[in-house]
Design an enzyme around this catalytic site. Structure first.
Site, short mmCIF file in Angstrom:
data_model
loop_
_atom_site.label_atom_id
_atom_site.label_comp_id
_atom_site.label_asym_id
_atom_site.label_seq_id
_atom_site.Cartn_x
_atom_site.Cartn_y
_atom_site.Cartn_z
N TYR A 1 0.86 -1.19 0.00
CA TYR A 1 0.00 0.00 0.00
C TYR A 1 0.88 1.23 0.00
O TYR A 1 1.82 1.33 0.78
CB TYR A 1 -0.88 0.01 1.26
CG TYR A 1 -1.70 1.27 1.38
CD1 TYR A 1 -2.99 1.33 0.85
CD2 TYR A 1 -1.18 2.42 1.99
CE1 TYR A 1 -3.73 2.50 0.92
CE2 TYR A 1 -1.92 3.59 2.06
CZ TYR A 1 -3.19 3.62 1.52
OH TYR A 1 -3.92 4.78 1.58
N GLU B 1 -3.34 7.50 -4.37
CA GLU B 1 -3.18 6.21 -3.70
C GLU B 1 -2.98 5.08 -4.70
O GLU B 1 -3.66 5.04 -5.73
CB GLU B 1 -4.43 5.94 -2.85
CG GLU B 1 -4.40 4.62 -2.10
CD GLU B 1 -5.74 4.31 -1.44
OE1 GLU B 1 -5.95 4.72 -0.29
OE2 GLU B 1 -6.59 3.66 -2.08
#
Ligand code: GDP
Ligand code: MN
Length: 390
Positions: A109, A197
């Site tokens: 992530y 993201e």
């Protein structure tokens, strides 16, 4: 402004990030033959909606052959998708993205977000990326690494290397990762993003770094300098919001039944709070701007009344630069032009307020006047309730 995955990936492409090979985007009504496959697959079909959690909700499918990929794309289009990020609401899948699937070994992530406490962008990363990042943030927050960034310098080399070490990046992709992290910060700053993201950023079995997903939110206030983005459709805006934007009114639809017309964003926020405190719920946020001319007020009435939920209208205007008598005359003229079918409550304050109140009282239009915002909010809440019962 939130971008769909494929729109975000178009920006990633400009910055040279390692993407999956794109086959195409299919919209409702498009022929699946539009998808031209080359290579041997497998292929991944992804619902293009403004919410994560698609993987667990059936919005990400893998197909072994081109025919299956076309079939799955067709099935996914028009589907109602409820994910853990949609607050119980269903989103209609109007577009799907088809890409060459990748053979994922590890999911990482990484995101860049504005951290208000730090007053700077911060890179957030975790070696345990993928679909359960929210869960991880709650249960094992120590596995999430935060790196504040100086926006004037971007992510420095040593910070990028430290991040790569902490994420246990294998040697084969170490440098590629540090470059990617720096690029992501550069993109965040140059594009005036509020969020960028990648979840997951994959390391494939062949040892390649690959961007699987994208999420980009652009700061609306910067759209004037991103003409290419500003011209894109705002997938999040309702029809009324789009109309309001087109005529220059700052409007956001809400759940309640009290239409609010206010000058200034801060006063508008305070009005919403006060309505809530008085036991009601606002139907919208609306800032008519500093001018509050007859034309703006007329437009604002028209926009507010497009929302069928509205059972009362509360006008809260502070006459600072503008004088209250001018504003009152504007309200009277505008309400003659627009057929207002619900109770109207007006609270004026500021320069020439007495004159303004006289104009409203003498207009012959049924207007509930209030001396304070608190009184106005209470009157609006009562009016909306009475209307509702009758
Ligand atoms: P989200 O659930 O809405 O965030 O959608 P993602 O694009 O992140 O996909 C969800 C999950 O689907 C990923 O975490 C992967 O595990 C899986 N996935 C997505 N694309 C691929 C792919 O190309 N190959 C494989 N094997 N899995 C994929
Ligand atoms: Mn994802």
């Amino acid at each position: 402004m939130k971008l769909l995955e494929y729109e975000g990936k178009e920006i990633f492409e400009k910055y040279g990030l390692p993407l999956l090979k794109r086959i195409g985007v299919l919209k409702i009504g498009d022929s699946p033959e539009k998808l031209k496959f080359n290579g041997q697959g497998p292929w991944v079909i992804k619902a293009q909606v403004l919410a994560g959690g698609r993987g667990k909700a059936g919005g990400v499918k893998i197909a072994g052959t081109a025919d299956t990929a076309r079939e799955l794309s067709q099935k996914m289009l028009g589907m109602q998708l409820v994910t853990h990020q949609t607050q119980g609401r269903a989103l209609t899948v109007e577009e799907v993205l088809v890409e060459e699937a990748s053979d994922i070994e590890r999911e990482i992530y990484i995101s860049v977000v504005l951290d208000r406490k730090e007053g700077a962008p911060v890179v957030i990363a975790s070696a345990e990326g993928g679909m359960s990042i929210e869960e991880l943030a709650k249960t094992r927050p120590e596995l999430i690494i935060k790196t504040p960034v100086d926006p004037n310098c971007g992510l420095l080399d040593f910070q990028a290397r430290e991040l790569a070490f902490n994420l246990k990046m294998p040697k084969g992709v170490f440098c590629e990762f540090t470059e990617l992290a720096k690029t992501l910060v550069k993109l965040f700053i140059e594009q005036d993003a509020a969020l960028v993201e990648i979840n997951p950023l994959a390391i494939t079995r062949a040892g390649r770094l690959t961007v699987i997903d994208s999420k980009i939110v652009i700061d609306d206030n910067s759209l004037f300098r991103h003409k290419d983005l500003a011209s894109k459709p705002d997938h999040e805006a309702s029809e009324i919001e789009k109309e309001a934007k087109a005529i220059g009114i700052n409007y956001i639809g809400l759940e309640g039944d009290i239409g609010c017309m206010v000058n200034g964003a801060g006063l508008a926020m305070a009005t919403l709070d006060t309505v809530k405190l008085a036991g009601g719920n606002a139907a919208n946020f609306l800032d008519v701007g500093g001018g509050a001319t007859v034309e703006q007020i007329t437009k604002a009435f028209q926009i507010i009344l497009k929302d069928a939920k509205v059972r009362a209208i509360l006008i809260n205007i502070f006459g600072g630069i503008m004088k209250c008598d001018d504003i009152a005359a504007g309200v009277v003229e505008a309400s003659r032009k627009v057929k207002i079918s619900v109770p109207l409550i007006v609270r004026l304050e500021g320069t020439n307020v007495e004159k303004g109140r006289e104009i409203l009282a003498a207009s012959g239009i049924k207007i509930g006047q209030a001396d304070s915002l608190w009184e106005a909010a209470q009157k609006a809440v009562a009016a909306a309730k009475n209307q509702f019962q009758s």
